[in-house]
Design a protein around this motif. Structure first.
Motif, PDB file in Angstrom:
ATOM      1  N   GLY A  93       0.825  -1.209   0.000  1.00 36.84           N
ATOM      2  CA  GLY A  93       0.000   0.000   0.000  1.00 36.84           C
ATOM      3  C   GLY A  93       0.855   1.253   0.000  1.00 36.84           C
ATOM      4  O   GLY A  93       0.591   2.210  -0.749  1.00 36.84           O
ATOM      5  N   MET A  94       1.920   1.275   0.824  1.00 37.14           N
ATOM      6  CA  MET A  94       2.799   2.439   0.860  1.00 37.14           C
ATOM      7  C   MET A  94       3.556   2.594  -0.461  1.00 37.14           C
ATOM      8  O   MET A  94       3.798   3.719  -0.917  1.00 37.14           O
ATOM      9  N   LEU A  95       3.921   1.468  -1.093  1.00 38.59           N
ATOM     10  CA  LEU A  95       4.574   1.536  -2.399  1.00 38.59           C
ATOM     11  C   LEU A  95       3.650   2.161  -3.438  1.00 38.59           C
ATOM     12  O   LEU A  95       4.069   3.024  -4.227  1.00 38.59           O
ATOM     13  N   ILE A  96       2.389   1.752  -3.455  1.00 39.76           N
ATOM     14  CA  ILE A  96       1.429   2.289  -4.420  1.00 39.76           C
ATOM     15  C   ILE A  96       1.201   3.781  -4.184  1.00 39.76           C
ATOM     16  O   ILE A  96       1.174   4.584  -5.128  1.00 39.76           O
ATOM     17  N   LEU A  97       1.045   4.180  -2.915  1.00 41.38           N
ATOM     18  CA  LEU A  97       0.796   5.593  -2.615  1.00 41.38           C
ATOM     19  C   LEU A  97       2.029   6.445  -2.950  1.00 41.38           C
ATOM     20  O   LEU A  97       1.892   7.582  -3.414  1.00 41.38           O
TER      21      LEU A  97
ATOM     22  N   LEU B 295      -4.067  -0.227   2.957  1.00 38.81           N
ATOM     23  CA  LEU B 295      -3.719   0.193   4.314  1.00 38.81           C
ATOM     24  C   LEU B 295      -4.824  -0.165   5.294  1.00 38.81           C
ATOM     25  O   LEU B 295      -4.561  -0.630   6.412  1.00 38.81           O
ATOM     26  N   THR B 296      -6.075   0.032   4.865  1.00 39.75           N
ATOM     27  CA  THR B 296      -7.204  -0.313   5.728  1.00 39.75           C
ATOM     28  C   THR B 296      -7.227  -1.801   6.029  1.00 39.75           C
ATOM     29  O   THR B 296      -7.425  -2.227   7.180  1.00 39.75           O
ATOM     30  N   LYS B 297      -6.989  -2.632   5.001  1.00 37.46           N
ATOM     31  CA  LYS B 297      -6.971  -4.085   5.194  1.00 37.46           C
ATOM     32  C   LYS B 297      -5.800  -4.495   6.087  1.00 37.46           C
ATOM     33  O   LYS B 297      -5.912  -5.435   6.889  1.00 37.46           O
ATOM     34  N   ALA B 298      -4.677  -3.795   5.981  1.00 33.33           N
ATOM     35  CA  ALA B 298      -3.519  -4.113   6.817  1.00 33.33           C
ATOM     36  C   ALA B 298      -3.860  -3.946   8.287  1.00 33.33           C
ATOM     37  O   ALA B 298      -3.508  -4.795   9.129  1.00 33.33           O
ATOM     38  N   PHE B 299      -4.570  -2.857   8.616  1.00 36.21           N
ATOM     39  CA  PHE B 299      -4.925  -2.603  10.012  1.00 36.21           C
ATOM     40  C   PHE B 299      -5.998  -3.573  10.507  1.00 36.21           C
ATOM     41  O   PHE B 299      -6.128  -3.802  11.712  1.00 36.21           O
ATOM     42  N   ILE B 300      -6.770  -4.147   9.583  1.00 34.06           N
ATOM     43  CA  ILE B 300      -7.771  -5.133   9.969  1.00 34.06           C
ATOM     44  C   ILE B 300      -7.111  -6.490  10.207  1.00 34.06           C
ATOM     45  O   ILE B 300      -7.465  -7.220  11.140  1.00 34.06           O
ATOM     46  N   MET B 301      -6.120  -6.827   9.397  1.00 33.14           N
ATOM     47  CA  MET B 301      -5.485  -8.142   9.469  1.00 33.14           C
ATOM     48  C   MET B 301      -4.591  -8.320  10.696  1.00 33.14           C
ATOM     49  O   MET B 301      -4.481  -9.420  11.235  1.00 33.14           O
ATOM     50  N   ALA B 302      -3.936  -7.263  11.111  1.00 30.67           N
ATOM     51  CA  ALA B 302      -2.944  -7.393  12.181  1.00 30.67           C
ATOM     52  C   ALA B 302      -3.057  -6.213  13.141  1.00 30.67           C
ATOM     53  O   ALA B 302      -3.574  -5.149  12.770  1.00 30.67           O
TER      54      ALA B 302
ATOM     55  N   PHE C  37       5.621  -0.160   9.671  1.00 35.75           N
ATOM     56  CA  PHE C  37       5.964  -0.358   8.267  1.00 35.75           C
ATOM     57  C   PHE C  37       5.437   0.776   7.382  1.00 35.75           C
ATOM     58  O   PHE C  37       5.740   0.818   6.192  1.00 35.75           O
ATOM     59  N   GLU C  38       4.676   1.708   7.964  1.00 33.34           N
ATOM     60  CA  GLU C  38       4.309   2.915   7.232  1.00 33.34           C
ATOM     61  C   GLU C  38       5.557   3.711   6.870  1.00 33.34           C
ATOM     62  O   GLU C  38       5.589   4.423   5.858  1.00 33.34           O
ATOM     63  N   TYR C  39       6.585   3.610   7.710  1.00 35.88           N
ATOM     64  CA  TYR C  39       7.811   4.359   7.470  1.00 35.88           C
ATOM     65  C   TYR C  39       8.605   3.821   6.281  1.00 35.88           C
ATOM     66  O   TYR C  39       9.617   4.408   5.890  1.00 35.88           O
ATOM     67  N   SER C  40       8.152   2.709   5.716  1.00 32.70           N
ATOM     68  CA  SER C  40       8.799   2.208   4.495  1.00 32.70           C
ATOM     69  C   SER C  40       8.627   3.189   3.340  1.00 32.70           C
ATOM     70  O   SER C  40       9.347   3.100   2.340  1.00 32.70           O
ATOM     71  N   SER C  41       7.696   4.129   3.498  1.00 34.22           N
ATOM     72  CA  SER C  41       7.473   5.105   2.424  1.00 34.22           C
ATOM     73  C   SER C  41       8.720   5.926   2.147  1.00 34.22           C
ATOM     74  O   SER C  41       8.936   6.371   1.014  1.00 34.22           O
ATOM     75  N   LEU C  42       9.569   6.141   3.175  1.00 31.35           N
ATOM     76  CA  LEU C  42      10.809   6.890   2.921  1.00 31.35           C
ATOM     77  C   LEU C  42      11.726   6.097   2.004  1.00 31.35           C
ATOM     78  O   LEU C  42      12.350   6.655   1.093  1.00 31.35           O
ATOM     79  N   LEU C  43      11.805   4.775   2.218  1.00 31.94           N
ATOM     80  CA  LEU C  43      12.623   3.933   1.345  1.00 31.94           C
ATOM     81  C   LEU C  43      12.081   3.960  -0.082  1.00 31.94           C
ATOM     82  O   LEU C  43      12.832   4.147  -1.044  1.00 31.94           O
ATOM     83  N   TRP C  44      10.750   3.766  -0.216  1.00 31.89           N
ATOM     84  CA  TRP C  44      10.153   3.806  -1.557  1.00 31.89           C
ATOM     85  C   TRP C  44      10.395   5.161  -2.215  1.00 31.89           C
ATOM     86  O   TRP C  44      10.699   5.246  -3.410  1.00 31.89           O
ATOM     87  N   ALA C  45      10.222   6.253  -1.423  1.00 28.05           N
ATOM     88  CA  ALA C  45      10.390   7.601  -1.983  1.00 28.05           C
ATOM     89  C   ALA C  45      11.828   7.828  -2.435  1.00 28.05           C
ATOM     90  O   ALA C  45      12.071   8.444  -3.476  1.00 28.05           O
ATOM     91  N   ALA C  46      12.804   7.322  -1.652  1.00 27.93           N
ATOM     92  CA  ALA C  46      14.208   7.494  -2.020  1.00 27.93           C
ATOM     93  C   ALA C  46      14.536   6.722  -3.291  1.00 27.93           C
ATOM     94  O   ALA C  46      15.199   7.243  -4.197  1.00 27.93           O
ATOM     95  N   VAL C  47      14.058   5.474  -3.374  1.00 28.25           N
ATOM     96  CA  VAL C  47      14.351   4.636  -4.540  1.00 28.25           C
ATOM     97  C   VAL C  47      13.679   5.193  -5.793  1.00 28.25           C
ATOM     98  O   VAL C  47      14.329   5.388  -6.836  1.00 28.25           O
TER      99      VAL C  47
END
Length: 304
Positions: free
Chosen positions: A23-27, A233-240, A248-258
């Motif tokens: 989800g963070m990769l797509i956004l 993201l909504t499904k992620a919060f429902i699943m776990a 893992f929301e902070y993975s957006s910085l890695l995606w943004a950098a790449v």
């Protein structure tokens, strides 16, 4: 039986983390497309106008599965109107900044949203925030200062638009929590996007320019990616549990950098990574404290 239950929880946790990462990769990919479009001199208002029509069309198409037209009847209509107007500022300011601000720099500033929500919640929602979380908020904002590096002459003034987007997004989230007692998630999303469409419709005539087939295709992709990303993201919060998937929301910085490097050739400076790490650590500490406090048994008042 116990082993099976543990295995199922682990599987759901892994699935929740996967949904969050994807989800963070797509956004983040959506932000890349927005940056490409605004750098091609399409005004953010025009982008939001077209996106608003596409998103609302999709929501009307799925409305029968959410209860039909009665599902759109608000309990607090005036509050939803105010939230929609404020909500316009968040994507408008962020999209405006993306024209000149590197994607990773803009993303790391947005990491401060949970810190700002925590800091404002005692005043807006009357929630109690203890000294540990206040300390994390202060440390987190030190990370923001490090990330934007205001001591250098090269600080991009458009970062102030990112801060405006951060303030608007925080207000949007806090109002969502306040309205969540009476309004459904579908209603909140619908009126948020309706507000964006109404405001952009009033202003779009002043900035409109012809849209090529390629640009229109990109705008459709932006709209679909926004919906799909938020669904994931909504499904992620429902699943776990929140404590598992939120970091893992902070993975957006890695995606943004790449993606920022691959598409625009941007290389984030060290200050962005150092500040981002401090902000992420502060946010995760706040999350840890909230989860720990939630597990504490509530003390019942003595009988009168």
């Amino acid at each position: 039986m116990v082993g099976t239950a543990i295995f199922e929880r682990q599987n759901r946790a892994v699935a929740g983390i996967a949904h969050m990462l994807f989800g963070m990769l797509i956004l983040t990919g959506m932000d890349v497309l927005v940056k490409v479009i605004v750098q091609a001199d399409f005004h953010p208002i025009q982008i939001l106008f077209v996106r608003g029509w596409i998103v609302l069309a999709i929501m009307f198409a799925v409305l029968p599965w959410f209860g039909g037209l009665p599902a759109l009847k608000p309990v607090r209509p005036y509050a939803l109107v105010v939230r929609g107007a404020i909500g316009f500022l968040a994507p408008f300011s962020f999209f405006t900044a993306l024209k000149t601000v590197p994607l990773a720099d803009a993303t790391v500033v947005f990491f401060a949203a949970p810190l700002l929500m925590t800091g404002l919640s005692p005043f807006v929602l009357k929630e109690k925030v203890g000294p540990y979380r206040w300390g994390a908020v202060v440390v987190g904002f030190v990370g923001v200062v490090i990330a934007v590096n205001p001591s250098t002459s090269g600080m991009n003034p458009m970062l102030f638009m990112v801060f405006l987007a951060l303030l608007a997004y925080t207000a949007l989230a806090l109002m969502g929590r306040w309205l969540g007692d009476t309004e459904t998630t579908f209603r909140l999303v619908f009126y948020f996007n309706l507000g964006i469409l109404v405001v952009s419709s009033v202003l779009v005539a002043f900035v409109w320019k012809p849209i090529s087939i390629e640009a229109f295709g990109a705008l459709i992709a932006i709209s679909v990616m926004a919906l799909v990303g938020h669904v994931l993201l909504t499904k992620a919060f429902i699943m776990a549990p929140l404590s598992i998937v939120s970091p893992f929301e902070y993975s957006s910085l890695l995606w943004a950098a790449v993606l920022g490097y691959l598409v625009f050739g941007d290389v984030p400076p060290e200050t962005v990574w150092i500040g981002g790490a401090i902000i992420a650590a502060s946010g995760m500490f706040i999350l840890y404290r909230e989860a720990r406090l939630a597990r504490r048994p509530k003390v019942e008042p003595p009988p009168a």
